[in-house]
Motif scaffolding. Structure first.
Motif, mmCIF file in Angstrom:
data_model
loop_
_atom_site.group_PDB
_atom_site.id
_atom_site.type_symbol
_atom_site.label_atom_id
_atom_site.label_comp_id
_atom_site.label_asym_id
_atom_site.label_seq_id
_atom_site.Cartn_x
_atom_site.Cartn_y
_atom_site.Cartn_z
ATOM 1 N N PHE A 270 0.787 -1.211 -0.035
ATOM 2 C CA PHE A 270 0.070 0.011 -0.090
ATOM 3 C C PHE A 270 0.866 1.304 -0.120
ATOM 4 C CE2 PHE A 270 -0.194 -2.298 4.152
ATOM 5 C CZ PHE A 270 0.468 -1.329 5.003
ATOM 6 N N ASN A 271 0.412 2.188 -0.690
ATOM 7 C CA ASN A 271 1.071 3.619 -1.018
ATOM 8 C C ASN A 271 0.579 4.509 0.301
ATOM 9 O OD1 ASN A 271 -1.242 4.611 -1.630
ATOM 10 N ND2 ASN A 271 -0.925 4.289 -3.860
ATOM 11 N N ASP A 274 -3.183 4.946 0.365
ATOM 12 C CA ASP A 274 -3.771 3.726 0.784
ATOM 13 C C ASP A 274 -3.836 3.676 2.553
ATOM 14 O OD1 ASP A 274 -4.515 2.788 -1.655
ATOM 15 O OD2 ASP A 274 -2.618 1.531 -1.855
ATOM 16 N N ALA A 275 -2.567 4.105 3.044
ATOM 17 C CA ALA A 275 -2.361 3.986 4.049
ATOM 18 C C ALA A 275 -3.226 4.966 5.005
ATOM 19 C CB ALA A 275 -0.738 4.099 4.600
ATOM 20 N N LEU A 278 -6.658 3.776 5.104
ATOM 21 C CA LEU A 278 -6.654 2.646 6.034
ATOM 22 C C LEU A 278 -6.768 3.229 7.436
ATOM 23 C CD1 LEU A 278 -4.547 0.136 4.079
ATOM 24 C CD2 LEU A 278 -7.066 -0.213 4.549
ATOM 25 N N ALA A 308 -9.348 -7.537 3.651
ATOM 26 C CA ALA A 308 -8.218 -7.193 2.599
ATOM 27 C C ALA A 308 -8.026 -8.376 1.822
ATOM 28 C CB ALA A 308 -6.840 -7.007 3.359
ATOM 29 N N TYR A 326 -0.236 -6.463 0.437
ATOM 30 C CA TYR A 326 -1.650 -6.009 0.204
ATOM 31 C C TYR A 326 -1.922 -5.821 -1.252
ATOM 32 C CZ TYR A 326 -5.333 -2.458 0.810
ATOM 33 O OH TYR A 326 -6.319 -1.931 0.931
ATOM 34 N N LYS A 327 -3.114 -6.181 -1.445
ATOM 35 C CA LYS A 327 -3.514 -5.881 -3.027
ATOM 36 C C LYS A 327 -4.863 -5.110 -3.107
ATOM 37 C CE LYS A 327 -0.360 -8.199 -4.854
ATOM 38 N NZ LYS A 327 0.693 -7.339 -5.756
ATOM 39 N N GLY A 328 -5.454 -4.757 -1.939
ATOM 40 C CA GLY A 328 -6.603 -4.008 -2.175
ATOM 41 C C GLY A 328 -7.691 -4.284 -1.198
#
Length: 347
Positions: A270-271, A274-275, A278, A308, A326-328
């Protein structure tokens, strides 16, 4: 859509698609059956190696959202695996279904976004829908049909797969665009799996030719993967002053009966954006009663709500994920099944 949807069929090797067989004019007419409002989907059971023998057919394992297309006299409905109506999210697929020229049908399949090599890209599909919780409509997605559950007034779920595939092949013969046929591929299962892995595909699906369509994870359908990829529940995160937006890793859990089982954490994939999403979402779901009692001064626990999608290379001896990425996030409406530890031991 002009992209190939059958990457295993590109090189003329053992994986070849047979030509569609002509419909048997002597086949007796089936009695009229009421059209079901929804059919609970048949699910694939995870196996480590492909089955052998002539009783099994093989397909590419597509990485997308499981959908059912209901073509009805009053219109078209596109339903998610959990039964949510997503017709508005996939307008191109719904439009293509309306043009198939049949009064009634239920198609089972997968919505995907394909790359230039004809491989499904789950991340691209998520982006086309605006991410988790997004409200965008996906115009890039293609529906790959792999089963026909109802057709022209006839319930096909009680017939064997070989008959359903025969009818599906005829029905979608020559159809291109937003709805396409997920081709059966021919050859030895082990060779097909090796071919799929070398092409960067997720794996293959094996289906028993002689079984009716049975809802749930019955073992009639099997999934054999190149790289393991499953859905896990996020039960919190580990704070880190040096990581993106203070989120060091996500705490993950799998099912074991009615209990949650710790399977470790994931800190890659995750970038910063994303972080940030989340952490803020998990903070809102904060709880003092963790789903799994873990110890650590930097752990923040959350209610088990977010699911996730995680890619990993295997399992450690103590039951944790090895090399997870992690993919999404899965959509709630997609009804993604959180990994069950009872599946881990299947051979």
């Amino acid at each position: 859509m002009s992209r190939r949807t059958k990457p295993l069929l590109q090189d003329g090797s053992a994986a070849k698609s047979k030509p569609a067989r002509p419909r048997d004019p002597a086949q007796p007419r089936l009695p009229f059956d009421p059209m079901p409002d929804r059919v609970e989907p048949c699910l694939a059971l995870l196996k480590k190696v492909p089955p052998k023998g002539p009783d099994w057919l093989f397909e590419v394992k597509w990485d997308g959202y499981r959908l059912a297309i209901h073509i009805e006299p009053k219109g078209v409905r596109v339903l998610t695996r959990g039964g949510h109506d997503w017709t508005h999210r996939f307008p191109m697929i719904a439009e293509a279904a309306a043009k198939l020229g049949v009064g009634t049908a239920i198609l089972d399949g997968e919505a995907v976004v394909l790359d230039k090599q004809g491989r499904s890209d789950f991340g691209a599909l998520q982006r086309s829908l605006g991410g988790r919780g997004g409200k965008r409509t996906s115009t890039e997605s293609v529906f790959l049909a792999f089963d026909l559950l109802y057709f022209d007034g006839h319930d096909l779920t009680r017939t064997e797969l070989s008959v359903r595939r025969h009818l599906l092949d005829d029905f979608l013969d020559g159809v291109t665009g937003a709805i396409q046929l997920s081709e059966e591929v021919y050859g030895d299962g082990a060779e097909l799996l090796a071919n799929a892995c070398s092409m960067g595909l997720e794996g293959i699906i094996a289906k028993h030719r002689d079984q009716p369509y049975r809802s749930g994870r019955t073992g009639d359908w099997l999934k054999i993967k190149c790289v393991q990829r499953e859905s896990f529940m996020i039960i919190g995160y580990e704070r880190s002053a040096s990581a993106r937006n203070g989120l060091g890793s996500l705490l993950l859990a799998a099912r074991k009966g009615r209990e949650w089982i710790d399977v470790g954490s994931v800190g890659t994939g995750f970038n910063a954006k994303d972080a940030g999403y989340l952490r803020s979402t998990l903070d809102k779901l904060g709880t003092t009663r963790p789903a799994v009692p873990l110890k650590g001064k930097n752990l923040v626990f959350a209610q088990p709500t977010l699911i996730a999608e995680v890619e990993f290379s295997g399992w450690t001896e103590d039951g944790s994920l090895r090399h997870p990425s992690y993919k999404g996030l899965r959509e709630v409406q997609d009804n993604a099944a959180v990994f069950d530890m009872d599946e881990k031991q299947t051979g």
